[in-house]
Design a protein around this motif. Structure first.
Motif: not given
Length: 112
Positions: A18-20, A37-38, A45-49, A64-65
């Motif tokens: 889920r985008i937090v 994103v959790d 929680v991980k980070k992304s571009s 959002r999922l």
């Protein structure tokens, strides 16, 4: 297209998260967002571009999922260390549409 084995496929960890948090990635060469994103308690929680700015606004992404690959090695993207790859599809217009589950599922659920 070269076929892969089932073992090859099972190496890819596609998980629901889920985008937090979502914000404009100002330092990116191409328009993008920084996402957090959790994936639940096991992964965290991980980070992304994500280059999804043509179809989505940051505030609409939160909650959002999404489906993401969580077992790629971290990749430095400018000042951001990306820890997962959020998946999507290019539409006929070239804009990315996120790959999402069509129902609520527990965070961290693996696609198989």
């Amino acid at each position: 297209m070269e076929p892969i084995s089932w073992d090859d496929f099972t190496k890819v960890q596609l998980r629901v998260g889920r985008i937090v948090a979502a914000e404009v990635f100002k330092e990116a060469r191409r328009p993008a967002y920084k996402l957090q994103v959790d994936f639940g308690p096991e992964i965290g929680v991980k980070k992304s571009s994500a280059q999804i700015t043509q179809r989505y606004q940051p505030e609409a992404l939160v909650g959002r999922l999404v489906v993401a690959v969580v077992n790629f090695p971290p990749k430095q993207i400018g000042p951001l260390m990306s820890e997962c790859l959020v998946t999507g599809f290019h539409g006929a217009d070239g804009h990315v549409a996120l790959c999402v589950p069509d129902a609520e599922v527990p965070l961290g659920t693996r696609l198989l």
